[in-house]
Design an enzyme around this catalytic site. Structure first.
Site, short mmCIF file in Angstrom:
data_model
loop_
_atom_site.label_atom_id
_atom_site.label_comp_id
_atom_site.label_asym_id
_atom_site.label_seq_id
_atom_site.Cartn_x
_atom_site.Cartn_y
_atom_site.Cartn_z
N GLY A 8 37.10 39.23 36.08
CA GLY A 8 38.30 38.42 36.27
C GLY A 8 38.12 37.38 37.36
N GLN A 12 43.45 34.13 39.62
CA GLN A 12 43.96 33.89 40.96
C GLN A 12 43.21 34.73 42.01
OE1 GLN A 12 48.37 34.02 42.63
NE2 GLN A 12 47.63 36.10 42.38
N LEU A 78 38.93 43.10 38.64
CA LEU A 78 40.18 42.34 38.64
C LEU A 78 40.57 41.88 37.23
CD1 LEU A 78 39.57 40.11 41.80
CD2 LEU A 78 40.31 42.50 41.67
N SER A 82 47.26 40.79 32.40
CA SER A 82 48.10 41.06 33.57
C SER A 82 49.54 40.56 33.46
CB SER A 82 47.46 40.44 34.82
OG SER A 82 47.26 39.05 34.65
N THR A 123 48.41 48.50 40.51
CA THR A 123 49.58 47.62 40.62
C THR A 123 50.85 48.40 40.94
OG1 THR A 123 51.06 46.18 39.33
CG2 THR A 123 49.80 47.79 38.10
N LYS A 151 47.68 50.42 33.33
CA LYS A 151 47.17 50.35 34.70
C LYS A 151 47.16 51.73 35.35
CE LYS A 151 45.94 46.20 36.10
NZ LYS A 151 44.66 45.96 36.79
N ARG A 182 48.47 30.73 40.84
CA ARG A 182 49.11 31.63 39.89
C ARG A 182 49.31 30.92 38.55
NH1 ARG A 182 49.21 36.85 38.82
NH2 ARG A 182 50.91 37.96 39.90
#
Length: 343
Positions: A8, A12, A78, A82, A123, A151, A182
């Site tokens: 990832g 961000q 990452l 999401s 998360t 997650k 973002r």
């Protein structure tokens, strides 16, 4: 010189983490999915300093190959589907990437280099229907979306590989963290982009969902520092990374518009609520029930005491500065966009 592998990396968090690791002298490898058009996303400005490997979280063989090429001392996972809303539309894909994908990465590490240290991006959405306020490492989980459920699997499989195979595997339970990088599908960036466009007169209003939802918002740059700190400890553990402050979506909207010199006045309640520009009387915010989640997460508030004590971590960017940075960045992007369109 250490080798780090980031899944990832174009997102961000991946971009801020890549910058941090480069500053610390790492060789940084990043996993990318092969596409017809190469897209370096948020790392385009540093792509020449990075080593890219084509792989996919749903393909264990490709991850084993990535480990062999990178010989990573640290892996930061990452990669994820999401976006919570998308997880309702694509629950199986979300599970394949966010749950099974973690197992694939752990197996690749165990197969190629068991001494490698592993970070899993957990998360606050795992807390969902919160069982205690604030939430900490021992708070029971109650996810309220396919994303949160997937997650949670990734979180527990990381803990299981740590305890069963002796891997140095950590999970960071990160609460909402935003930035200028973002994606626009997330509510915070949707707000700041809309503020910039409304200020420039190219958008009339923005439509949002639950204005009363409360979140604990920090800046991504602070949070990736916590990821790195976790893998520098003597023993692996799991940590909540948060600000211990909660704000409503409504508050985020008010501060974002204020940064652009617009004061919002609210009228109505619930799905009938609207925000009006106090100076002009024009409606600039509307609530749209289509943006409400099937199962809403009303309140997320994290207690980072353990991370502050054991990692020496402290957030440096305040909520007000976070919103200011995002609005200022989007103002500049929209102004540039309009100038190009006028040529």
């Amino acid at each position: 010189m250490k080798n780090a592998l980031i899944t990832g990396i174009t997102g961000q968090d991946g971009s801020y983490l890549a910058e941090l690791l480069l500053e610390k002298g790492y060789n940084v490898y990043g996993i990318m999915r092969r596409k017809s058009v190469v897209d370096y996303g948020n790392v385009d400005h540093i792509k020449d300093k990075l080593h890219f490997i084509y792989a996919d979280m749903t393909d264990e063989i490709s991850l084993i190959n990535a480990m062999r090429i990178s010989q990573a001392d640290e892996v930061y996972n990452l990669a994820a589907q999401s976006f919570v809303a998308t997880s309702w539309e694509q629950p199986l894909a979300t599970a394949e990437i966010d749950a099974i994908g973690v197992t694939n990465m752990l197996e690749a590490i165990r197969t190629v280099k068991p001494s490698c240290r592993f970070y899993q991006a957990s998360t606050s959405e795992m807390f969902g229907l919160v069982q205690a306020v604030p939430q900490c490492e021992t708070t029971p989980f109650y996810p309220r979306s396919p994303y949160g459920v997937a997650k949670l699997y990734g979180h527990w499989i990381t803990k299981n590989y740590r305890e069963s195979y002796g891997l140095f595997a950590c999970s960071g339970i990160l609460f909402n963290h935003e930035s200028e990088r973002r994606g626009k599908e997330f509510v915070t960036r949707k707000i700041t982009d809309a503020v910039a466009r409304i200020k420039q007169g190219v958008l009339d209003h923005v439509e949002l969902g639950n204005m009363d939802a409360k979140r604990d918002w920090g800046h991504s740059k602070d949070y990736v520092r916590a990821m790195w700190l976790m893998l520098q400890q003597d023993a692996p553990d799991d940590y909540v990374i948060a600000t211990n402050e909660t704000r409503t979506v409504r508050e985020f909207v008010e501060i974002a518009f204020a940064q652009a010199g617009i004061q919002v006045q609210w009228q109505g309640t619930g799905v009938d609520e609207i925000g009006i520009d106090k100076a002009t009387g024009k409606t600039i915010v509307k609530v749209n029930k289509d943006f409400f989640r099937p199962a809403e997460v009303q309140l997320l508030l994290g207690n980072p005491a353990k991370a502050e004590e054991k990692l020496g971590w402290k957030r440096e960017i305040s909520f007000a500065e976070l919103v200011q940075r995002m609005v200022d960045n989007d103002m500049a992007l929209v102004e540039k966009e309009l100038k190009v369109a006028a040529l």
